[in-house]
Design a protein around this motif. Structure first.
Motif, PDB file in Angstrom:
ATOM      1  N   ASN A  27      17.164 -63.932   3.213  1.00  0.00           N
ATOM      2  CA  ASN A  27      16.350 -64.934   2.513  1.00  0.00           C
ATOM      3  C   ASN A  27      17.088 -65.496   1.301  1.00  0.00           C
ATOM      4  O   ASN A  27      16.999 -66.691   0.987  1.00  0.00           O
ATOM      5  CB  ASN A  27      15.027 -64.319   2.069  1.00  0.00           C
ATOM      6  CG  ASN A  27      14.099 -64.060   3.241  1.00  0.00           C
ATOM      7  OD1 ASN A  27      14.329 -64.555   4.341  1.00  0.00           O
ATOM      8  ND2 ASN A  27      13.045 -63.290   3.011  1.00  0.00           N
ATOM      9  N   ARG A  28      17.814 -64.612   0.618  1.00  0.00           N
ATOM     10  CA  ARG A  28      18.580 -65.090  -0.529  1.00  0.00           C
ATOM     11  C   ARG A  28      19.656 -66.073  -0.091  1.00  0.00           C
ATOM     12  O   ARG A  28      19.938 -67.059  -0.776  1.00  0.00           O
ATOM     13  CB  ARG A  28      19.212 -63.892  -1.239  1.00  0.00           C
ATOM     14  CG  ARG A  28      19.976 -64.261  -2.519  1.00  0.00           C
ATOM     15  CD  ARG A  28      20.393 -63.015  -3.275  1.00  0.00           C
ATOM     16  NE  ARG A  28      21.124 -63.357  -4.485  1.00  0.00           N
ATOM     17  CZ  ARG A  28      22.443 -63.562  -4.540  1.00  0.00           C
ATOM     18  NH1 ARG A  28      23.166 -63.458  -3.427  1.00  0.00           N
ATOM     19  NH2 ARG A  28      23.032 -63.871  -5.682  1.00  0.00           N
ATOM     20  N   HIS A  80      18.091 -69.399   0.380  1.00  0.00           N
ATOM     21  CA  HIS A  80      17.887 -70.036  -0.920  1.00  0.00           C
ATOM     22  C   HIS A  80      19.183 -70.654  -1.436  1.00  0.00           C
ATOM     23  O   HIS A  80      19.200 -71.792  -1.936  1.00  0.00           O
ATOM     24  CB  HIS A  80      17.365 -69.008  -1.926  1.00  0.00           C
ATOM     25  CG  HIS A  80      15.898 -68.738  -1.815  1.00  0.00           C
ATOM     26  ND1 HIS A  80      14.946 -69.671  -2.169  1.00  0.00           N
ATOM     27  CD2 HIS A  80      15.215 -67.654  -1.383  1.00  0.00           C
ATOM     28  CE1 HIS A  80      13.740 -69.174  -1.965  1.00  0.00           C
ATOM     29  NE2 HIS A  80      13.875 -67.943  -1.481  1.00  0.00           N
TER      30      HIS A  80
END
Length: 878
Positions: A790-791, A794
């Motif tokens: 998920n990072r 981002h």
């Protein structure tokens, strides 16, 4: 099938399509509001004049002919001067009708007894300055039946109470409105002091008026603000001792020529001329309307450049895959028609929204001086603009969508999707994989099949950025002008006036003492208020003459081209005189002045009339003007009134003295001409004039430039023997009050442009990021399947957002600064000021940082949505 495909388009991408339609409406509404405001402002003053039919002139008896006996030129003024003047004017062939005009200058106080019209410079409010309030008695009838007709908001009278109708400009200035109370505590005497009555008269504001004489044109420094009261109030002031000023309001005959009017009314004194004010108003309103037309033009051009790629992208993003369309049996023509209908829906929603928003946006339009003429009428619905705007919006949207719609049908006929050629990125960048994918997407080379050219998006943001940064640069130039008096020719900090009554004044010694004062950086002798106004012989134009002493470190005029004059035979002229004569740097120019004896004869006649001695029958002497030729060394910006287009010239002090100081023969001729039967008072005045003219070089003021505390230096200057006064003016006082260069509304259009374009750029950025991240669903699903966290998602979206902003900024910042400078230089040239244009790097950096922040915050939100979305369906699609 067409209807079903349109429904499928909107159900598939309802949000982005509606956002595009609303963006069309937002830009269209702004353009329509600008156009409506421009049309409204253009004829604002003329519409007011047609509506109320005001008088052409306000006049009183003058000092010429048989009028002198009425006014005190030859004795006391008659009490019925208004009636007498009106009767005489009514019989004139150039006068259509006339009404008697009687006014009293009131002393107004509030319920606590404090002067209502007071200011820092005028504690009582009785000084006759640029806002003169006058009491008039109400006539029978309505607003158009008064001596000076007006447009009324409210009522003329209120039942059961004494009412007063104030000029709106007065009410706004002192903070009064309908229903408030004000008291007439007396009247203002001739010397400017109030004379109070025993019992103040309490009045209630029942209405506000707007007329042709009470709105102040920019730079005129004179507004005539009437207040109407009941006849009993007016008579109460008269009975208490107030002496009304008498004259007449004059409506000229339709067939009267200017020459006939000038000849017939030569013996009357004109208080205010509506024709002169109309010209000033129309010029000011024309400037405001031109700015509004420019605002509409820039908004329309920017809107087209921004919307064209967005509409094309919306057509591509909402279209079905070619394989699906072919399977359903659609033809290329049907695909093109489907795209056209989709565009028609977008255009219809956008045009209707723009028509509605255009009326609402009119409230916020910067209409400049028009606000003083059209208060409480902000909402403006212009049928012509709205209809033409609706049709134009439809046509422009269809034109912008024509190529993408045609390409969609052509893609279907070719049987394949248009995929841009894939290129590799230099591996030496050594970026993290997540950042690398975001950068590739921003420059148009993402992983996967769903690719689109980045140039429409980058061009849209670049165009908006150029307009925004150009507006910021223009505003920086305007702010710099408002803060720097030097740019308008006032290139000194203080002006020292010497005392003419001090005998044997040693100017060199006084100048040396001034130089020794701490905080004084430079002292230069010269004339700011010239004792003689020479005439330029080629154009026969009267010239406002400045003079500066020469020397190292001297304060010289502000020069645009060339240099300041150094020798007595050199001169610098302003652009008005240069344009009038078509002469420039290196040419020669001849100036002349009347001979001393001619000036003396004219002055004696004037003094005799003003002192009540009447026409002495003095025969004018015949004397040739005195002239001198100078070389033009520069084009200067001089500190004189801008609204009057004064021709100006700057001489050296010695050169001006050579021109202005009469020779010994002139002095002898003037003394020999003096009539022997002159009264003693006039003889003394004549001798004083001869002495002052011959001694012109010995009593000029001094220009001062400070390096330290100006207040402390000014106090020290005032203590010197021979110094009469010192004038220290702020840039605002110099520009607005001293020079009449009204800049108060000049920043509203670029401010509005900056605000609107910034909002539009933010919306475009949000939309482009939204569709770009939405288009990456399949790519993000694949990346997540390959192990991207998920990072990482981002970081990828943040990199895409950052590059999407940074690339346009590289183009927009330098281009915006260049265009902003050009716009400011052009405007400064029209104002006749020095066109310095500082670059607002701080504001530009803040604007760029805000754009980056908006992009990254948006990317953060979109990445959060992407992480919440299940990857299964997107992988299946891929």
């Amino acid at each position: 099938m067409l209807w079903l495909s349109i429904r499928a388009r909107w159900r598939r991408a309802f949000g982005p399509s509606l956002a595009v339609a609303l963006l069309i409406g937002l830009i269209g509404g702004f353009v329509l509001a600008s156009l409506a405001a421009a049309r409204r402002v253009e004829g604002a003053y003329q519409s007011l004049i047609r509506e109320i039919d005001p008088p052409d002139l306000l006049v009183t008896a003058g000092c010429g002919g048989d009028q002198a006996e009425l006014t005190g030129c030859r004795g006391e003024a008659l009490p019925d001067i208004a009636t007498t003047v009106t009767e005489r004017l009514t019989g004139s062939s150039v006068v259509g009708r006339a009404r008697p005009l009687e006014i009293i200058r009131p002393y107004l106080v509030d319920r606590d007894g404090a002067p209502v019209l007071a200011s820092s410079d005028d504690p009582s409010g009785c000084f006759e300055g640029d806002h003169d309030v006058h009491v008039h008695a109400l006539e029978a009838g309505g607003p158009l039946d008064q001596v000076m007709p007006f447009r009324l908001e409210g009522d003329l009278r209120s039942e059961g109470a004494r009412g007063v109708v104030l000029a709106r400009s007065t009410a706004v200035r002192v903070g009064l409105g309908i229903g408030d109370h004000v008291r007439v505590a007396g009247w203002c005497s001739g010397d400017g002091d109030p004379v109070e009555v025993g019992e103040p008269i309490d009045l209630r504001v029942t209405g506000l008026l707007i007329g042709a004489f009470d709105v102040e044109p920019p730079g005129t420094n004179r507004a005539f603000e009437p207040m109407y009261v009941d006849l009993s109030v007016f008579e109460a002031l008269r009975s208490a001792g107030a002496e009304p000023f008498g004259g007449a309001a004059v409506w000229l005959a339709d067939d009267a020529s200017p020459d006939e009017v000038g000849e017939e009314l030569a013996s009357y004194a004109v208080i205010l001329d509506l024709h002169e004010r109309t010209t000033t108003f129309d010029d000011a309103l024309a400037d405001d309307s031109r700015l509004l037309w420019m605002l509409a033009l820039v908004g329309a051009a920017t809107g087209i450049l921004i919307l064209a790629p967005i509409i094309g992208r919306n057509l591509r993003d909402t279209a079905d895959p070619p394989v699906t369309i072919v399977a359903l049996g659609a033809t290329p023509r049907q695909v093109t028609q489907q795209a056209a209908v989709h565009v028609g829906v977008l255009a219809s929603i956008g045009a209707l929204t723009g028509a509605a928003l255009g009326v609402l946006f009119s409230v916020a339009m910067p209409i400049g001086l028009g606000e003083a003429i059209l208060p409480s009428r902000e909402l403006w619905f212009d049928w012509l603009v709205t209809t033409a705007g609706f049709v134009s919006t439809m046509v422009l949207v269809f034109t912008m969508a024509a190529v993408p719609a045609w390409r969609s049908g052509r893609t279907l006929s070719s049987g394949r999707a248009a995929i841009p050629r894939r290129q590799n990125v230099d591996a030496s960048l050594r970026l993290r994989p997540a950042v690398h994918t975001g950068l590739l997407t921003a420059v148009g080379r993402p992983a996967g099949q769903r690719r689109a050219s980045p140039w429409p998006s980058l061009i849209s943001i670049s165009v908006a950025g150029v307009v925004c940064f150009a507006s910021l640069t223009y505003l920086a130039g305007l702010r710099h002008l408002q803060q720097s008096s030097r740019l308008v020719g006032w290139n000194w900090d203080g002006l020292v006036q010497m005392d003419d009554n001090v005998e044997n004044l040693d100017l060199a010694a006084v100048t040396a003492q001034i130089n020794e004062i701490e905080g004084v950086a430079a002292v230069t002798r010269g004339w700011l208020y010239p004792p003689v106004f020479p005439v330029e012989e080629t154009s026969n134009r009267q010239v406002y003459a400045f003079s500066f002493d020469t020397g190292v470190g001297g304060i010289t005029p502000s020069i645009v081209r060339g240099r300041a004059p150094h020798g007595p035979d050199e001169v610098a002229i302003n652009s008005v005189l240069a344009d009038e004569t078509e002469l420039g740097v290196g040419d020669t120019m001849t100036f002349s002045r009347p001979a001393l004896v001619s000036r003396l004869a004219e002055e004696i006649e004037r003094n005799a009339l003003e002192s009540g001695l009447g026409d002495r029958g003095i025969e004018r002497p015949v004397a040739e003007p005195v002239g001198a030729t100078f070389e033009i060394t520069g084009i200067a910006v001089l500190a004189i009134e801008r609204t009057e287009d004064y021709a100006g010239a700057s001489f050296t002090l010695a050169g001006f003295a050579d021109l202005a100081v009469p020779s010994a023969d002139e002095v002898d001729t003037a003394r020999a001409w003096l009539p022997a039967n002159l009264p003693l008072e006039l003889q003394k005045e004549a001798e004083r004039s001869i002495t002052n003219a011959a001694d012109i070089e010995n009593a000029p003021p001094a220009y001062i430039r400070f390096s330290g505390d100006p207040v402390a230096a000014a106090h020290a200057l005032e203590t010197l023997a021979g110094v009469d006064s010192i004038l220290i003016a702020t840039p605002d006082q110099v520009i607005n009050d001293g020079l009449g260069l009204n800049l108060s509304s000049r920043d509203r259009v670029p401010l509005a442009l900056t605000l609107v374009v910034s909002v539009a750029m933010a919306m475009v950025l949000l939309y482009l990021l939204l569709v770009a991240v939405r288009a990456r669903r399949s790519e993000i699903a694949v990346l997540r399947a390959l192990g991207l966290t998920n990072r990482g998602i981002h970081l990828s979206v943040a990199a895409q957002a950052t590059v999407t902003v940074l690339l346009p900024m590289v183009i927009a910042i330098p281009a915006g600064v260049v265009f902003g400078r050009l716009a400011w230089i052009t405007f400064a040239g029209n104002l006749d000021v020095i066109p310095e244009s500082p670059t607002p790097w701080v504001q530009i950096a803040i604007a760029a940082a805000v754009a980056l922040a908006i992009a990254n915050l948006t990317g953060l939100f979109l990445a959060w949505l992407a992480n919440r979305r299940s990857s299964g369906r997107d992988l299946h699609t891929e």
